[in-house]
Motif scaffolding. Structure first.
Motif, PDB file in Angstrom:
ATOM      1  N   LEU A 139       0.829  -1.245   0.030  1.00 57.33           N
ATOM      2  CA  LEU A 139       0.082  -0.101  -0.066  1.00 57.33           C
ATOM      3  C   LEU A 139       0.880   1.241   0.060  1.00 57.33           C
ATOM      4  CD1 LEU A 139      -3.000   1.020   0.223  1.00 57.33           C
ATOM      5  CD2 LEU A 139      -2.677   1.020   2.456  1.00 57.33           C
ATOM      6  N   TRP A 140       1.959   1.198   0.724  1.00 61.93           N
ATOM      7  CA  TRP A 140       2.913   2.471   0.956  1.00 61.93           C
ATOM      8  C   TRP A 140       3.568   2.460  -0.528  1.00 61.93           C
ATOM      9  CZ3 TRP A 140       3.944   6.277   4.589  1.00 61.93           C
ATOM     10  CH2 TRP A 140       3.216   6.149   5.621  1.00 61.93           C
ATOM     11  N   MET A 141       3.912   1.490  -0.899  1.00 65.49           N
ATOM     12  CA  MET A 141       4.382   1.427  -2.174  1.00 65.49           C
ATOM     13  C   MET A 141       3.901   2.042  -3.219  1.00 65.49           C
ATOM     14  SD  MET A 141       6.761  -2.417  -1.554  1.00 65.49           S
ATOM     15  CE  MET A 141       7.658  -2.229  -3.153  1.00 65.49           C
ATOM     16  N   GLY A 142       2.415   1.550  -3.310  1.00 67.01           N
ATOM     17  CA  GLY A 142       1.723   2.072  -4.460  1.00 67.01           C
ATOM     18  C   GLY A 142       1.593   3.609  -4.090  1.00 67.01           C
ATOM     19  N   ALA A 143       1.701   4.007  -2.857  1.00 64.60           N
ATOM     20  CA  ALA A 143       1.189   5.585  -2.636  1.00 64.60           C
ATOM     21  C   ALA A 143       2.662   6.191  -2.878  1.00 64.60           C
ATOM     22  CB  ALA A 143       1.127   5.637  -1.022  1.00 64.60           C
ATOM     23  N   GLY A 144       3.891   5.434  -2.876  1.00 65.18           N
ATOM     24  CA  GLY A 144       5.093   6.292  -3.382  1.00 65.18           C
ATOM     25  C   GLY A 144       5.108   6.309  -4.798  1.00 65.18           C
ATOM     26  N   ALA A 145       4.353   5.395  -5.582  1.00 68.51           N
ATOM     27  CA  ALA A 145       4.460   5.289  -6.890  1.00 68.51           C
ATOM     28  C   ALA A 145       3.382   6.434  -7.708  1.00 68.51           C
ATOM     29  CB  ALA A 145       4.107   3.895  -7.603  1.00 68.51           C
ATOM     30  N   GLY A 146       2.634   6.874  -6.693  1.00 67.47           N
ATOM     31  CA  GLY A 146       1.432   7.886  -7.099  1.00 67.47           C
ATOM     32  C   GLY A 146       0.249   6.999  -7.389  1.00 67.47           C
ATOM     33  N   ASN A 147      -0.131   6.018  -6.902  1.00 64.82           N
ATOM     34  CA  ASN A 147      -1.538   5.492  -6.857  1.00 64.82           C
ATOM     35  C   ASN A 147      -2.379   6.472  -5.875  1.00 64.82           C
ATOM     36  OD1 ASN A 147      -3.916   3.868  -6.243  1.00 64.82           O
ATOM     37  ND2 ASN A 147      -2.917   2.296  -7.390  1.00 64.82           N
ATOM     38  N   SER A 155      13.058   2.278  -2.351  1.00 66.28           N
ATOM     39  CA  SER A 155      14.190   1.539  -3.135  1.00 66.28           C
ATOM     40  C   SER A 155      14.820   0.338  -2.281  1.00 66.28           C
ATOM     41  CB  SER A 155      15.110   2.563  -3.403  1.00 66.28           C
ATOM     42  OG  SER A 155      14.801   3.584  -4.004  1.00 66.28           O
ATOM     43  N   LEU A 156      14.769   0.552  -0.700  1.00 71.64           N
ATOM     44  CA  LEU A 156      15.243  -0.381  -0.132  1.00 71.64           C
ATOM     45  C   LEU A 156      14.460  -1.679  -0.003  1.00 71.64           C
ATOM     46  CD1 LEU A 156      16.353   1.280   3.606  1.00 71.64           C
ATOM     47  CD2 LEU A 156      17.830  -0.113   2.191  1.00 71.64           C
ATOM     48  N   LEU A 157      12.943  -1.413  -0.153  1.00 76.56           N
ATOM     49  CA  LEU A 157      11.959  -2.529   0.010  1.00 76.56           C
ATOM     50  C   LEU A 157      12.370  -3.384  -1.371  1.00 76.56           C
ATOM     51  CD1 LEU A 157       8.938  -0.982   1.481  1.00 76.56           C
ATOM     52  CD2 LEU A 157      10.251  -2.591   2.463  1.00 76.56           C
ATOM     53  N   LEU A 158      12.430  -2.472  -2.402  1.00 78.42           N
ATOM     54  CA  LEU A 158      12.394  -3.157  -3.727  1.00 78.42           C
ATOM     55  C   LEU A 158      13.994  -4.056  -3.625  1.00 78.42           C
ATOM     56  CD1 LEU A 158      11.338  -0.312  -5.831  1.00 78.42           C
ATOM     57  CD2 LEU A 158      10.245  -2.534  -5.493  1.00 78.42           C
ATOM     58  N   MET A 189       7.629  -9.155 -10.703  1.00 80.76           N
ATOM     59  CA  MET A 189       8.033  -8.233 -11.600  1.00 80.76           C
ATOM     60  C   MET A 189       7.437  -7.034 -12.092  1.00 80.76           C
ATOM     61  SD  MET A 189      11.021  -9.654 -13.102  1.00 80.76           S
ATOM     62  CE  MET A 189      11.165  -9.780 -14.717  1.00 80.76           C
ATOM     63  N   LEU A 190       6.047  -7.106 -11.956  1.00 82.11           N
ATOM     64  CA  LEU A 190       4.997  -6.259 -12.261  1.00 82.11           C
ATOM     65  C   LEU A 190       5.231  -5.030 -11.258  1.00 82.11           C
ATOM     66  CD1 LEU A 190       2.503  -5.341 -13.771  1.00 82.11           C
ATOM     67  CD2 LEU A 190       1.158  -6.540 -12.151  1.00 82.11           C
ATOM     68  N   ILE A 191       5.294  -5.260 -10.000  1.00 81.77           N
ATOM     69  CA  ILE A 191       5.652  -4.273  -8.688  1.00 81.77           C
ATOM     70  C   ILE A 191       6.849  -3.453  -9.246  1.00 81.77           C
ATOM     71  CG2 ILE A 191       6.198  -3.976  -6.368  1.00 81.77           C
ATOM     72  CD1 ILE A 191       4.426  -6.517  -5.663  1.00 81.77           C
ATOM     73  N   ARG A 192       7.708  -4.173  -9.735  1.00 83.04           N
ATOM     74  CA  ARG A 192       9.225  -3.459 -10.067  1.00 83.04           C
ATOM     75  C   ARG A 192       9.114  -2.487 -11.126  1.00 83.04           C
ATOM     76  NH1 ARG A 192      11.318  -7.727  -6.956  1.00 83.04           N
ATOM     77  NH2 ARG A 192      13.144  -6.659  -5.899  1.00 83.04           N
ATOM     78  N   THR A 193       8.144  -2.942 -12.170  1.00 86.94           N
ATOM     79  CA  THR A 193       7.930  -2.102 -13.513  1.00 86.94           C
ATOM     80  C   THR A 193       7.323  -0.623 -13.031  1.00 86.94           C
ATOM     81  OG1 THR A 193       7.233  -3.977 -14.521  1.00 86.94           O
ATOM     82  CG2 THR A 193       6.375  -1.989 -15.442  1.00 86.94           C
TER      83      THR A 193
END
Length: 670
Positions: free
Chosen positions: A232-240, A400-403, A452-456
């Protein structure tokens, strides 16, 4: 042994750059063979930390009681219980404990002398699993040589007693004792864990997710299997936008804005201004924050503002989610566009053909003719919030750390690690899930493709439609029925806020959660992921283990271990405990059940530790060695490659060269 030198020549030429002659290659083989016979390093498993940074850091420092166990084994009855407790506290919090000792100890030099000897013994014990090279790399530069000397010289050697005592006397006389104690205590903490596994959910509820990430950034060896709250936080950081709304809503729900505002500098002032103006006359009863967690001292005025902000962002969330469900009909989630089913005149909603009365019908920003459309003010607010999330340098660094340290699953030493579930059919077979490319995937392939999709979503070089879909898909991962991170029929957030009939709140769990006691089902999953061995397991978290109801964390005949016992304070009353952690050392598995952590202050002043109960889950019939681990398999492959290189040297396929710089292949064990 026969070698196909011609086929392997290109690789052997590359290998010869690191090992340029027979002497160097032979030395490395000897080193690697020796490493294989060291005891297996300790693995530490934690799950569902939910921002409880103080409890996390304490469990990390004491390795779920592993350091206390070492102290008890070393000193037994030669130290009193309170002395062992004080020694453990010194190791966990050396800076703070030293200040207390110096203010109360009558003979400080004597205390220094005794304590340094004790710490050296403990350090010698925890470092005994590693090569001298690996221990040396863990030592602080300023005391590295001194600690090495003390570790490898024993006071029972009559020729070295004076030598060791003079070293310690000199540390004290030069007034470096405090610095030395702090340094060696941190070395003990570092060497007590060989690998840390975080099985998801660093984020949400607690106040210190950003502090946990800062701690992990400095930790030498760790990995993470992403949880639904991390996604959820990664999605927020990606701009969702829908993820941004959910992140803020959950933070407001628990009156906990520390990570958002102090940690990541997210500007919530525009939301506060919008909420106060838009919901000035609304009591926002359903949106009063829960104060069962860490935010217990919130005044009435602040609660009122939080409730207004909570409702404002929730309404926007339901709209943003509906827009994505409409954009992606392949998700089959259009039945969750709940504002579309509301009769705003009557104050009712139609769900699955049944009519329910809403507990509140005050929606000043909802246009009944187009209920999922954002108002002009809401659009402006979301643009500001999106910019704040994407521009947060620290949040982007933590993502970036999570990735770099994580993915959807991991396989390590016969254990399959993931956060929540593997989608299954009713009969326990692996469920097919369709992704953006129109292909269906199941089990391991599904988890790989999702990773793979998440990293995209974070790769600028990816074509825009694929990156945009990846960004949208964070919402499905958060609440989609076939998401391995959710795996329920629905997320009933709207119903819990606005419908009193609790039958609508029910979220039907997926078949993984219903069938995970079945050994055959667990074996099928392990087979699909290629996990081998007679003592293989699945280890995951996500769903708190309700010990008050008699639930056990060990399932499927010992093949599944669930270690979410509820780190978050918000879960303590529900679960009756404060989390499970798992320790996998050279003698087997220890499952540790923790009572709630009082505070860091109590731990320092009173020597209190988290009260823990250790259950031996599985003991090996012999002490496990590095040779028994995945690392051992890797080292054996390296040995085989080096032996082939020796053959090439001895038979003239490759010419020997002078050694320029020795580069060893022992990896983390050297």
């Amino acid at each position: 042994m026969k070698y196909n030198i011609q086929e392997d020549m290109r690789y052997l030429q590359l290998l010869s750059a690191a090992f340029p002659n027979i002497a160097v290659a032979s030395t490395e083989i000897i080193n690697l063979q020796a490493i294989l016979n060291l005891p297996k390093g300790t693995e530490h498993f934690l799950a569902d930390l939910h921002g409880e940074h103080e409890a996390f850091q304490h469990v990390l420092k004491n390795v779920s009681g592993n350091i206390k166990r070492k102290v008890n084994e070393l000193f037994g009855t030669t130290l009193r219980e309170n002395e062992k407790r004080e020694l453990c506290t010194l190791i966990y919090y050396p800076e703070q404990k030293l200040e207390i000792v110096k203010s109360s100890e009558a003979d400080l030099n004597d205390w220094y002398h005794i304590t340094i000897h004790q710490l050296v013994r403990i350090c010698r014990e925890v470092s005994s699993k590693y090569t001298r090279s690996k221990v040396r790399k863990s030592l602080p530069r300023e005391f590295g040589y001194i600690i090495q000397e003390l570790l490898h010289e024993r006071t029972d050697d009559a020729n070295k007693v004076a030598y060791v005592n003079v070293i310690i006397d000199t540390i004290i006389s030069t007034r470096r004792a405090d610095d030395f104690i702090i340094a060696i205590s941190k070395v003990i903490q570092r060497l007590a864990i060989d690998q840390l596994h975080i099985l998801g959910d660093v984020y949400d509820r607690g106040p210190g997710a950003h502090k946990i990430m800062d701690t992990l950034a400095d930790f030498p060896r760790w990995d993470i299997q992403w949880g639904n709250h991390d996604i959820l936080w990664m999605g927020a950081g990606a701009g969702n936008d829908a993820c941004i709304c959910n992140v803020i809503r959950i933070s407001l729900r628990y009156a906990n804005l520390t990570t958002l505002e102090d940690g990541y500098g997210i500007n919530l002032l525009p939301l506060a201004t919008f909420a106060m103006e838009t919901y000035a006359e609304d009591p926002c009863t359903e949106f009063q924050p829960s104060l069962s967690g860490g935010a217990k001292h919130v005044d009435e005025k602040t609660c009122r503002l939080i409730a207004q902000m909570h409702k404002a962002i929730s309404v926007i969330q339901f709209k943003e989610e509906a827009l994505l469900y409409e954009k992606h009909p392949e998700w089959n989630m259009e039945n969750r566009k709940l504002f579309s089913f509301v009769d705003f005149k009557m104050g009712t909603i139609n769900i699955d053909g049944k009519q329910f009365t809403l507990s509140s019908n005050i929606f000043p920003t909802v246009n009944p003719l187009s209920p999922n459309e954002l108002s002009e003010e809401e659009e402006k607010l979301m643009k500001q919030l999106r910019h704040s999330f994407k521009a947060s340098e620290k949040l982007q660094r933590h993502i970036s750390l999570l990735l770099s340290h994580g993915c959807m699953y991991a396989i390590c030493n016969g254990n399959l690690l993931f956060h929540a579930s593997i989608p299954l059919n009713e009969d326990g077979t692996l469920r097919n899930v369709r992704l953006f490319d129109g292909q269906v995937y199941e089990g391991r392939q599904l988890m790989h493709q999702l990773g793979m999709l998440i990293r995209t979503a974070f790769q600028n070089e990816t074509d825009i439609p694929q990156r945009e879909y990846a960004c949208d898909f964070f919402l499905y991962l958060w609440c989609g029925p076939d998401s391995p991170l959710f795996d329920k029929s629905k997320m009933a957030t709207f119903e819990r806020y606005f419908i009193e009939d609790k039958s609508t709140h029910h979220e039907e769990k997926g078949y993984y959660f219903k069938l995970r006691e079945n050994e055959e089902v667990i074996d099928r999953i392990l087979d699909d992921f290629g996990v081998e061995g007679s003592n293989r397991h699945i280890i995951n978290g996500h769903v708190p283990v309700h010990t008050l109801r008699g639930e056990q964390p060990i399932k499927a005949g010992g093949k599944l271990m669930v270690i979410d016992g509820g780190f978050s304070q918000a879960y303590h009353k529900e679960t009756g405990i404060a989390g499970y952690t798992l320790v996998y050392h050279s003698r087997g598995f220890d499952l540790v059940q923790h009572e709630p952590f009082t505070s860091k202050r109590d731990a320092i002043l009173r020597g209190t530790d988290i009260q823990s109960t250790t259950q031996i889950v599985e003991m090996a019939n012999r002490r496990m060695l590095v040779a028994d681990t995945d690392k051992g398999a890797e080292l054996r492959r390296q040995i085989a490659d080096l032996q082939e290189l020796l053959y090439a040297y001895r038979h003239g396929f490759i010419s020997e060269r002078e050694e320029k710089q020795l580069t060893t292949a022992g990896g983390t064990y050297k």
